[in-house]
Design an enzyme around this catalytic site. Structure first.
Site, PDB file in Angstrom:
ATOM      1  N   GLY A  40       0.416 -14.196  -7.349  1.00 28.83           N
ATOM      2  CA  GLY A  40       0.046 -13.121  -9.068  1.00 28.83           C
ATOM      3  C   GLY A  40      -1.668 -12.186  -8.300  1.00 28.83           C
ATOM      4  N   GLY A  41      -1.632 -11.683  -9.247  1.00 22.67           N
ATOM      5  CA  GLY A  41      -2.151 -10.118  -8.871  1.00 22.67           C
ATOM      6  C   GLY A  41      -3.748 -10.247  -8.728  1.00 22.67           C
ATOM      7  N   GLY A  42      -4.541 -11.859  -8.624  1.00 22.72           N
ATOM      8  CA  GLY A  42      -6.086 -11.752  -8.175  1.00 22.72           C
ATOM      9  C   GLY A  42      -6.005 -12.244  -6.890  1.00 22.72           C
ATOM     10  N   SER A 141      -0.559  -9.797 -14.301  1.00 25.02           N
ATOM     11  CA  SER A 141      -0.219 -10.619 -15.504  1.00 25.02           C
ATOM     12  C   SER A 141      -1.022 -11.195 -16.451  1.00 25.02           C
ATOM     13  CB  SER A 141       1.951 -10.431 -15.469  1.00 25.02           C
ATOM     14  OG  SER A 141       1.604 -11.886 -14.863  1.00 25.02           O
ATOM     15  N   GLU A 192       2.862   4.405 -15.898  1.00 22.98           N
ATOM     16  CA  GLU A 192       1.313   4.009 -16.218  1.00 22.98           C
ATOM     17  C   GLU A 192       0.388   5.514 -17.720  1.00 22.98           C
ATOM     18  OE1 GLU A 192       1.504  -0.657 -15.409  1.00 22.98           O
ATOM     19  OE2 GLU A 192      -0.527   1.167 -14.921  1.00 22.98           O
ATOM     20  N   SER A 252       8.513  -3.204   2.262  1.00 21.78           N
ATOM     21  CA  SER A 252       8.588  -3.770   0.770  1.00 21.78           C
ATOM     22  C   SER A 252       7.224  -3.448   0.382  1.00 21.78           C
ATOM     23  CB  SER A 252       8.166  -5.339   1.104  1.00 21.78           C
ATOM     24  OG  SER A 252       8.176  -6.100   0.107  1.00 21.78           O
ATOM     25  N   ASP A 258      -1.679  -4.512  -5.361  1.00 20.08           N
ATOM     26  CA  ASP A 258      -2.801  -5.508  -5.050  1.00 20.08           C
ATOM     27  C   ASP A 258      -3.853  -5.509  -3.530  1.00 20.08           C
ATOM     28  OD1 ASP A 258      -1.932  -7.165  -7.138  1.00 20.08           O
ATOM     29  OD2 ASP A 258      -0.603  -7.869  -6.625  1.00 20.08           O
TER      30      ASP A 258
END
Length: 314
Positions: A40-42, A141, A192, A252, A258
């Site tokens: 997860g991002g954070g 997300s 983006e 990878s 992040d």
């Protein structure tokens, strides 16, 4: 000395990574032993900050048996964290590498749906934990069920904190359309940026021009746009910077963004300037792609690559 860093992960994942010789439809595929990481991002930002010798407090929403297992992995990495009860079962994600080609296939589950009561609990916790003058990272997300302006609501509950936002999709479009007052840093990928600009950003100058236009509109004090393997562009009032990405062998791409955010925020929290922060972030992203699966950057690799990521004026 380091200013406090808070990371927020409302849609974490138990990251599983494995390998198969070849991906074939309709076949029973024998996988290698899976590698498990908290994701997860954070949460990834907090993990990378730890790898780089920094400190952070991770706020993580956890639920169900998967959440319990994820909590164990977080503890095993020595991450300081506070858990809040998330609705439903914490999601899982799967990364499969095809051995014959080296291609990666990433399968991301959506996670549980959040209601109004769940969101209110987050605002209360953020108000109690975010430190004025510190840095608060909103990354990854958004959980299903939250409104499109959820990031603005989160930022409003962390008064006095420097907000760093790394988001995408409709949440990113909303922030650009309706800026969050006082947003310190906004980061996005090149694709983006092109979607928001409505045109190709062929050169770093094109990217810098667009990033500068967002700063001028008050979208954020600093806008960072990644240009993939080329490097990263940063714009702030009266200044535009580019840091080239060191040339490395890619194993990878998971966690590169992040790792960038972690190193960039850590540099700012240590009172370094935007140029040093951009260089460190770019070196960390390059270091991350040299590791397998979801292992993020290693401090020794970041320091080795840092001289090749020196930021220059555009």
């Amino acid at each position: 000395m380091q200013a406090p860093i808070l990371t927020l992960t409302l849609n974490p994942a138990l990251d599983m990574a494995t390998e198969v010789p070849e991906l074939l439809a309709g076949q029973k595929l024998r996988c290698a032993d899976p590698h498990l990481d908290p994701g997860g991002g954070g949460l990834n930002v907090s993990r990378a900050i730890k790898h780089l010798g920094g400190d952070s407090l991770a706020l993580v929403a956890l639920g169900g048996l998967t959440g319990d297992r994820l909590a164990g992995l977080i503890r095993a990495e020595g991450i300081t964290f506070l858990s809040l009860l998330g609705p439903g079962e914490t999601r899982q994600s799967l990364t499969v590498t095809e051995g014959t080609t080296g291609k990666q296939f990433r399968f991301m589950l959506p996670g549980p749906i959040w209601g109004e009561a769940d969101r209110h609990g987050v605002f209360t916790l953020l108000s109690a934990t975010a430190r004025p003058g510190g840095y608060s990272v909103i990354s990854g997300s958004q959980p299903p069920g939250v409104p499109v302006d959820f990031n603005a609501q989160l930022a409003a509950s962390m008064e006095g904190s420097h907000i760093v936002l790394d988001t995408s999709g409709s949440a990113l479009r909303e922030v650009v359309k309706r800026p969050i007052p006082g947003l310190s840093v906004l980061r996005m990928d090149g694709e983006e940026g092109e979607e928001l600009a409505g045109r190709r950003l062929e050169t770093r100058v094109d990217t810098a021009d667009f990033a500068s236009s967002l700063v001028a509109r008050g979208v954020a004090k600093m806008v960072i746009i990644a240009r993939g393997a080329e490097g990263n562009v940063l714009a702030e009032a009266g200044r535009r910077l580019f840091a080239p990405a060191p040339k490395v062998k890619v194993k990878s791409t998971v966690g590169a963004g992040d790792s960038f955010v972690a190193a960039f925020v850590l540099a700012l929290a240590r009172s370094q300037g935007a140029d040093d922060a951009l260089s460190l972030g770019t070196a960390a992203a390059a270091a991350a792609v040299t590791t397998l699966a979801t292992q993020l950057c290693r401090a020794e690799d970041v320091m080795r690559l840092l001289p090749y990521a020196e930021a220059v004026e555009i």
